[in-house]
Motif scaffolding. Structure first.
Motif, PDB file in Angstrom:
ATOM      1  N   LYS A  78       0.836  -1.211   0.000  1.00  0.00           N
ATOM      2  CA  LYS A  78       0.000   0.000   0.000  1.00  0.00           C
ATOM      3  C   LYS A  78       0.870   1.260   0.000  1.00  0.00           C
ATOM      4  O   LYS A  78       0.405   2.317  -0.410  1.00  0.00           O
ATOM      5  N   THR A  79       2.130   1.153   0.410  1.00  0.00           N
ATOM      6  CA  THR A  79       3.030   2.311   0.382  1.00  0.00           C
ATOM      7  C   THR A  79       3.344   2.758  -1.049  1.00  0.00           C
ATOM      8  O   THR A  79       3.885   3.844  -1.247  1.00  0.00           O
ATOM      9  N   LEU A  80       3.011   1.926  -2.030  1.00  0.00           N
ATOM     10  CA  LEU A  80       3.273   2.243  -3.433  1.00  0.00           C
ATOM     11  C   LEU A  80       2.108   2.980  -4.092  1.00  0.00           C
ATOM     12  O   LEU A  80       2.228   3.468  -5.214  1.00  0.00           O
ATOM     13  N   ALA A  81       0.973   3.052  -3.407  1.00  0.00           N
ATOM     14  CA  ALA A  81      -0.245   3.624  -3.987  1.00  0.00           C
ATOM     15  C   ALA A  81      -0.081   5.092  -4.358  1.00  0.00           C
ATOM     16  O   ALA A  81       0.646   5.837  -3.711  1.00  0.00           O
ATOM     17  N   GLY A  82      -0.777   5.478  -5.422  1.00  0.00           N
ATOM     18  CA  GLY A  82      -0.804   6.872  -5.853  1.00  0.00           C
ATOM     19  C   GLY A  82       0.191   7.209  -6.949  1.00  0.00           C
ATOM     20  O   GLY A  82       0.166   8.301  -7.495  1.00  0.00           O
ATOM     21  N   LYS A  83       1.066   6.264  -7.275  1.00  0.00           N
ATOM     22  CA  LYS A  83       2.060   6.469  -8.342  1.00  0.00           C
ATOM     23  C   LYS A  83       2.087   5.220  -9.215  1.00  0.00           C
ATOM     24  O   LYS A  83       1.720   4.135  -8.759  1.00  0.00           O
ATOM     25  N   PRO A  84       2.548   5.353 -10.455  1.00  0.00           N
ATOM     26  CA  PRO A  84       2.736   4.148 -11.268  1.00  0.00           C
ATOM     27  C   PRO A  84       3.721   3.206 -10.567  1.00  0.00           C
ATOM     28  O   PRO A  84       4.602   3.657  -9.840  1.00  0.00           O
ATOM     29  N   VAL A  85       3.550   1.904 -10.793  1.00  0.00           N
ATOM     30  CA  VAL A  85       4.386   0.897 -10.146  1.00  0.00           C
ATOM     31  C   VAL A  85       4.914  -0.076 -11.194  1.00  0.00           C
ATOM     32  O   VAL A  85       4.157  -0.580 -12.019  1.00  0.00           O
ATOM     33  N   VAL A  86       6.217  -0.319 -11.129  1.00  0.00           N
ATOM     34  CA  VAL A  86       6.842  -1.365 -11.936  1.00  0.00           C
ATOM     35  C   VAL A  86       7.138  -2.524 -11.006  1.00  0.00           C
ATOM     36  O   VAL A  86       7.878  -2.377 -10.027  1.00  0.00           O
ATOM     37  N   LEU A  87       6.547  -3.677 -11.291  1.00  0.00           N
ATOM     38  CA  LEU A  87       6.862  -4.908 -10.576  1.00  0.00           C
ATOM     39  C   LEU A  87       7.770  -5.725 -11.495  1.00  0.00           C
ATOM     40  O   LEU A  87       7.383  -6.051 -12.620  1.00  0.00           O
ATOM     41  N   TRP A  88       8.955  -6.015 -11.009  1.00  0.00           N
ATOM     42  CA  TRP A  88       9.949  -6.760 -11.803  1.00  0.00           C
ATOM     43  C   TRP A  88      10.104  -8.137 -11.179  1.00  0.00           C
ATOM     44  O   TRP A  88      10.645  -8.268 -10.087  1.00  0.00           O
ATOM     45  N   PHE A  89       9.605  -9.156 -11.848  1.00  0.00           N
ATOM     46  CA  PHE A  89       9.677 -10.530 -11.361  1.00  0.00           C
ATOM     47  C   PHE A  89      10.951 -11.175 -11.898  1.00  0.00           C
ATOM     48  O   PHE A  89      11.119 -11.308 -13.112  1.00  0.00           O
ATOM     49  N   ASP A 106      18.316   1.925 -13.240  1.00  0.00           N
ATOM     50  CA  ASP A 106      18.332   3.287 -13.797  1.00  0.00           C
ATOM     51  C   ASP A 106      16.932   3.907 -13.780  1.00  0.00           C
ATOM     52  O   ASP A 106      16.767   5.076 -13.429  1.00  0.00           O
ATOM     53  N   VAL A 107      15.926   3.122 -14.156  1.00  0.00           N
ATOM     54  CA  VAL A 107      14.550   3.621 -14.156  1.00  0.00           C
ATOM     55  C   VAL A 107      14.117   3.957 -12.730  1.00  0.00           C
ATOM     56  O   VAL A 107      13.507   4.999 -12.488  1.00  0.00           O
ATOM     57  N   ALA A 108      14.463   3.090 -11.779  1.00  0.00           N
ATOM     58  CA  ALA A 108      14.118   3.363 -10.373  1.00  0.00           C
ATOM     59  C   ALA A 108      14.728   4.680  -9.913  1.00  0.00           C
ATOM     60  O   ALA A 108      14.072   5.473  -9.231  1.00  0.00           O
ATOM     61  N   ALA A 109      15.980   4.928 -10.296  1.00  0.00           N
ATOM     62  CA  ALA A 109      16.657   6.169  -9.895  1.00  0.00           C
ATOM     63  C   ALA A 109      16.090   7.383 -10.635  1.00  0.00           C
ATOM     64  O   ALA A 109      15.821   8.424 -10.026  1.00  0.00           O
ATOM     65  N   ASP A 110      15.889   7.246 -11.945  1.00  0.00           N
ATOM     66  CA  ASP A 110      15.424   8.364 -12.763  1.00  0.00           C
ATOM     67  C   ASP A 110      14.003   8.809 -12.417  1.00  0.00           C
ATOM     68  O   ASP A 110      13.656   9.975 -12.580  1.00  0.00           O
ATOM     69  N   TYR A 111      13.173   7.870 -11.968  1.00  0.00           N
ATOM     70  CA  TYR A 111      11.770   8.185 -11.694  1.00  0.00           C
ATOM     71  C   TYR A 111      11.438   8.161 -10.205  1.00  0.00           C
ATOM     72  O   TYR A 111      10.265   8.132  -9.825  1.00  0.00           O
ATOM     73  N   GLN A 112      12.480   8.234  -9.374  1.00  0.00           N
ATOM     74  CA  GLN A 112      12.263   8.256  -7.932  1.00  0.00           C
ATOM     75  C   GLN A 112      11.354   9.435  -7.574  1.00  0.00           C
ATOM     76  O   GLN A 112      11.565  10.557  -8.013  1.00  0.00           O
ATOM     77  N   GLY A 113      10.312   9.168  -6.800  1.00  0.00           N
ATOM     78  CA  GLY A 113       9.350  10.200  -6.423  1.00  0.00           C
ATOM     79  C   GLY A 113       8.208  10.337  -7.409  1.00  0.00           C
ATOM     80  O   GLY A 113       7.176  10.919  -7.089  1.00  0.00           O
ATOM     81  N   LYS A 114       8.361   9.807  -8.625  1.00  0.00           N
ATOM     82  CA  LYS A 114       7.311   9.879  -9.643  1.00  0.00           C
ATOM     83  C   LYS A 114       6.681   8.518  -9.909  1.00  0.00           C
ATOM     84  O   LYS A 114       5.537   8.434 -10.338  1.00  0.00           O
ATOM     85  N   ALA A 115       7.471   7.454  -9.721  1.00  0.00           N
ATOM     86  CA  ALA A 115       7.004   6.082  -9.930  1.00  0.00           C
ATOM     87  C   ALA A 115       7.746   5.183  -8.949  1.00  0.00           C
ATOM     88  O   ALA A 115       8.826   5.548  -8.456  1.00  0.00           O
ATOM     89  N   GLN A 135      25.207  -8.186  -6.214  1.00  0.00           N
ATOM     90  CA  GLN A 135      26.045  -8.311  -7.412  1.00  0.00           C
ATOM     91  C   GLN A 135      25.584  -7.426  -8.564  1.00  0.00           C
ATOM     92  O   GLN A 135      26.390  -6.993  -9.378  1.00  0.00           O
ATOM     93  N   THR A 136      24.284  -7.162  -8.648  1.00  0.00           N
ATOM     94  CA  THR A 136      23.758  -6.382  -9.771  1.00  0.00           C
ATOM     95  C   THR A 136      23.616  -4.894  -9.456  1.00  0.00           C
ATOM     96  O   THR A 136      23.256  -4.112 -10.335  1.00  0.00           O
ATOM     97  N   GLY A 137      23.859  -4.509  -8.209  1.00  0.00           N
ATOM     98  CA  GLY A 137      23.754  -3.103  -7.843  1.00  0.00           C
ATOM     99  C   GLY A 137      22.323  -2.584  -7.885  1.00  0.00           C
ATOM    100  O   GLY A 137      22.094  -1.411  -8.180  1.00  0.00           O
ATOM    101  N   THR A 138      21.362  -3.444  -7.564  1.00  0.00           N
ATOM    102  CA  THR A 138      19.957  -3.042  -7.610  1.00  0.00           C
ATOM    103  C   THR A 138      19.377  -2.803  -6.213  1.00  0.00           C
ATOM    104  O   THR A 138      18.153  -2.821  -6.037  1.00  0.00           O
ATOM    105  N   GLY A 139      20.218  -2.541  -5.257  1.00  0.00           N
ATOM    106  CA  GLY A 139      19.754  -2.346  -3.887  1.00  0.00           C
ATOM    107  C   GLY A 139      19.139  -0.990  -3.607  1.00  0.00           C
ATOM    108  O   GLY A 139      18.708  -0.735  -2.486  1.00  0.00           O
ATOM    109  N   SER A 140      19.040  -0.121  -4.600  1.00  0.00           N
ATOM    110  CA  SER A 140      18.468   1.208  -4.378  1.00  0.00           C
ATOM    111  C   SER A 140      16.936   1.208  -4.344  1.00  0.00           C
ATOM    112  O   SER A 140      16.328   2.223  -4.047  1.00  0.00           O
ATOM    113  N   PHE A 141      16.323   0.079  -4.657  1.00  0.00           N
ATOM    114  CA  PHE A 141      14.872  -0.056  -4.560  1.00  0.00           C
ATOM    115  C   PHE A 141      14.566  -1.395  -3.897  1.00  0.00           C
ATOM    116  O   PHE A 141      15.406  -2.294  -3.871  1.00  0.00           O
TER     117      PHE A 141
END
Length: 193
Positions: A78-89, A106-115, A135-141
């Motif tokens: 529910k913390t994701l509500a109100g903005k577009p959401v990308v679910l990456w499986f 990159d998308v997570a960083a570029d659209y932080q606060g917007k999505a 290993q992939t450096g994806t810990g920012s989201f």
């Protein structure tokens, strides 16, 4: 090595059987009706906490689930509500997922606060998921540890390397594969612009 390929195949078959076979092939014509009621959220939550996000935003049914992140923290969608959401499986052993990691970060960083971007890891154990994020450096989201496949089932995902993109109202506007994440930024830009 054989067990490593057998376990994901068995889990994928179980997910496939549980969710049925029917995919739109990534055409973007998926609909939110595929989303089942939450199996991980408490059924007796009062309407104030289950229908509104932290900022008073109405929480769509698609985002009424909870889980645990790969680093062991509780997570409420529910913390994701109100903005577009990308679910990456994704799955930790998947080379296609590894190839998507940089573009997704990159998308997570570029659209932080917007999505919002949420990784949903499955088809392996949490230790492997944690290693993948590191290993992939994806810990920012955030990334959910979905070892039991509950969120995968909820969204009808039967294979790794899949994106489900929701608009700000929780409607599925895209479901499919984006090799190396190509086109993800454009899809998110169309929802935030």
């Amino acid at each position: 090595m054989r067990a490593r390929t057998l376990v994901p195949a068995v889990l994928a078959a179980a997910l496939f059987a549980a969710t049925g076979c029917g995919s739109d092939g990534g055409t973007g014509s998926g609909d939110a009706a595929k989303v089942a009621p939450s199996t991980t959220a408490s059924a007796d939550q009062d309407s104030d906490t289950s229908s509104q996000g932290g900022s008073g935003t109405q929480v769509p049914e698609a985002l009424r689930f909870t889980g645990t992140t790969v680093d062991g923290k509780p997570f409420d969608a529910k913390t994701l509500a109100g903005k577009p959401v990308v679910l990456w499986f994704w799955a930790p052993w998947c080379p296609k997922c590894r190839a998507q990691a940089a573009e997704t970060a990159d998308v997570a960083a570029d659209y932080q606060g917007k999505a919002n971007v949420l990784g949903v890891a499955g088809l392996d154990k949490n230790a492997a998921m944690t290693d993948f994020v590191s290993q992939t450096g994806t810990g920012s989201f955030p990334h959910l540890s979905d070892e039991e496949g509950e969120v995968w089932k909820r969204f009808g995902v039967t294979e790794q390397s899949r994106y489900v993109i929701l608009d700000r109202d929780g409607k599925t506007v895209y479901e499919g594969v984006l090799p190396a994440g190509e086109g993800l930024a454009e899809k998110v830009a169309g929802l935030t612009g």
